[in-house]
Design an enzyme around this catalytic site. Structure first.
Site, PDB file in Angstrom:
ATOM      1  N   PHE A 150       0.768  -1.108  -0.110  1.00 34.65           N
ATOM      2  CA  PHE A 150       0.092  -0.119  -0.079  1.00 34.65           C
ATOM      3  C   PHE A 150       0.992   1.356  -0.008  1.00 34.65           C
ATOM      4  CE2 PHE A 150      -2.499   3.509   1.797  1.00 34.65           C
ATOM      5  CZ  PHE A 150      -3.564   3.377   1.004  1.00 34.65           C
ATOM      6  N   ASP A 174       9.286   2.814   1.756  1.00 30.58           N
ATOM      7  CA  ASP A 174       8.005   3.540   2.154  1.00 30.58           C
ATOM      8  C   ASP A 174       7.901   3.447   3.807  1.00 30.58           C
ATOM      9  OD1 ASP A 174       5.416   4.339   3.028  1.00 30.58           O
ATOM     10  OD2 ASP A 174       4.504   3.661   1.186  1.00 30.58           O
ATOM     11  N   LYS A 195       2.425  10.321   7.921  1.00 32.79           N
ATOM     12  CA  LYS A 195       1.669   9.821   9.331  1.00 32.79           C
ATOM     13  C   LYS A 195       2.122  10.542  10.542  1.00 32.79           C
ATOM     14  CE  LYS A 195      -1.046   5.990   7.536  1.00 32.79           C
ATOM     15  NZ  LYS A 195      -0.621   5.213   6.564  1.00 32.79           N
TER      16      LYS A 195
HETATM   17  C1  LIG Z   1      -0.977   5.541   4.718  1.00 34.00           C
HETATM   18  C2  LIG Z   1       0.096   4.923   4.097  1.00 34.00           C
HETATM   19  C3  LIG Z   1       0.385   5.712   2.945  1.00 34.00           C
HETATM   20  C4  LIG Z   1      -0.475   6.813   2.277  1.00 34.00           C
HETATM   21  O1  LIG Z   1      -0.707   8.030   3.088  1.00 34.00           O
HETATM   22  P1  LIG Z   1      -1.709   9.071   2.891  1.00 34.00           P
HETATM   23  O2  LIG Z   1      -1.326  10.096   4.089  1.00 34.00           O
HETATM   24  O3  LIG Z   1      -2.926   8.485   3.374  1.00 34.00           O
HETATM   25  O4  LIG Z   1      -1.733   9.543   1.613  1.00 34.00           O
HETATM   26  C5  LIG Z   1       1.329   5.211   2.001  1.00 34.00           C
HETATM   27  N1  LIG Z   1       1.941   4.310   2.387  1.00 34.00           N
HETATM   28  C6  LIG Z   1       1.902   3.649   3.665  1.00 34.00           C
HETATM   29  C7  LIG Z   1       2.611   2.290   3.927  1.00 34.00           C
HETATM   30  C8  LIG Z   1       0.769   3.861   4.537  1.00 34.00           C
HETATM   31  O5  LIG Z   1       0.630   3.372   5.458  1.00 34.00           O
END
Ligand SMILES: *Cc1c(COP(=O)(O)O)cnc(C)c1O
Length: 400
Positions: free
Chosen positions: A139, A224, A253
């Protein structure tokens, strides 16, 4: 206005893209939140791994308040001291990052990182190196490039055509990765722990292998760390556990504890390729977010040792719930990112019952209940959380 009344209005006016619980939260303090009817909850999801220092953390309130009285926003036509301070502090949390780009979310941070990977190879005279290798079940966010490298087809549905040139490999499969990397690969993007796939850590050694393989293939390695970063796993960055340095990583986050803030960190060699005019964000690096993030970084470093003790307690207590054939099948994750595996009951039903019992968590699929509490959760609160979770698991109806 009653809670039910607000829920009815919400359902009439908000786009229906979220599956929101019929709960309206109005106030928070530390790891506790209250709904519009006055019911108190222990918040063990924390804005989904975002409110790492608890609600209305006094140090952050002070930082935000002070900045709000001084300067909010000036655009990127000028420098501000806070953005410089934060960029220096972020780079100093790593051994490898020297350049920082600010944005407002995880998706934007990944978007910047993926664009930069293409730009880097184009600048080097290799525009054919535009492909991205990503992982199944990953994700990375909802903007088109971030969505395109997200390995969950359900999120792609109805939004095709996606960004072309993306290949997916099984998470943790080094052989598949080796086979997917080639002369057209710009980069491999990977989460050190797959959060939205159900709190799934990479197999030991996979990130190091990915470093070796990408280097050999002339491709970049992108981490990420949007969910796993900033102390969430017990280290400042999850990739520290493996001692592997990427070429760039994304963060958001917990960066400003819920104030919208994202950052992309890169090596000097890579980061320098975001040349003047190549990429931008109107709000990126705004003074309010940077002021909060500077304070948040300091606080995260301060509370991390204690958080590790509380984490150990949570893992130990959840492990003790796991019995052969019982409803708790196991636990995985690291630090304050905990995936409780349930068996014979629906994770969603467990989360609903937990909420009724005063605990906020979230379900990933049918089998995983995620806890991502604040790093400031106390040992007593951790015990209460596990007790409430255990009660919800016991009360859940058997899966049909
Ligand atoms: C939450 C998340 C995202 C997306 O972040 P947003 O602030 O909602 O755009 C991307 N990568 C990972 C691993 C995430 O947990």
């Amino acid at each position: 206005m009653t809670q039910d009344g607000i829920v009815r209005r919400a359902q009439a006016v908000l786009t229906p893209n979220y599956r929101q619980a019929p709960v309206v939260l109005v106030r928070g303090e530390g790891s506790r939140v209250w709904d519009a009817d006055g019911k108190e909850y222990l918040d063990c999801i924390g804005g989904i791994a975002t409110v790492a220092l608890g609600h209305c953390n006094p140090a952050l309130v002070r930082a935000l308040d002070e900045q709000a009285r001084t300067l909010w926003h000036v655009s990127n036509l000028f420098y501000t001291p806070r953005a410089v301070e934060l960029a220096e502090a972020l780079a100093a949390t790593t051994t490898w990052a020297r350049r920082v780009f600010f944005c407002n979310s995880g998706a934007e941070s990944n978007e910047a990182m993926l664009k930069l990977a293409r730009r880097f190879h184009a600048d080097a005279g290799h525009p054919e190196r535009h492909e991205i290798v990503a992982c199944e079940n990953s994700f990375h966010g909802r903007t088109m490039f971030a969505l395109s490298v997200t390995g969950q087809p359900k999120y792609h549905h109805g939004f095709e055509p996606l960004v072309p040139g993306v290949r997916f490999v099984r998470y943790g499969d080094a052989e598949a990765l080796a086979a997917a990397l080639g002369p057209r690969t710009a980069a491999f993007i990977v989460e050190p722990i797959q959060g939205e796939a159900g709190v799934l850590p990479a197999p030991q050694g996979f990130l190091a292998k990915a470093r070796e393989l990408t280097r050999k293939a002339g491709a970049l390695l992108l981490f990420d760390e949007v969910q796993t970063g900033l102390g969430r796993t017990g280290r400042m960055w999850a990739h520290e556990w493996e001692g592997v340095a990427p070429d760039a990583m994304s963060s958001a986050k917990a960066l400003a504890n819920g104030y919208p803030m994202g950052a992309m960190l890169a090596t000097e060699a890579l980061g320098a390729h975001l040349s003047p005019g190549s990429h931008a964000s109107t709000f990126g690096g705004n003074a309010l977010g940077c002021a909060v993030a500077v304070a948040a970084l300091r606080e995260i470093r301060r509370v991390l040792p204690e958080a590790e003790k509380v984490s150990a307690r949570i893992f130990e207590r959840v492990r003790a719930l796991a019995t052969p054939g019982g409803r708790v099948a196991g636990v995985r994750g690291r630090g304050m990112l905990v995936g409780v595996l349930v068996r014979g009951v629906e994770a969603g039903e467990v989360v609903r019952l937990a909420r009724e019992g005063g605990l906020l968590a979230n379900a990933i699929g049918q089998d995983v209940v995620r806890l991502a509490p604040a790093l400031t959760l106390t040992a007593a609160e951790a015990d209460l959380a596990v007790d409430r979770l255990a009660a919800a698991i016991a009360a859940a109806p058997a899966r049909a």
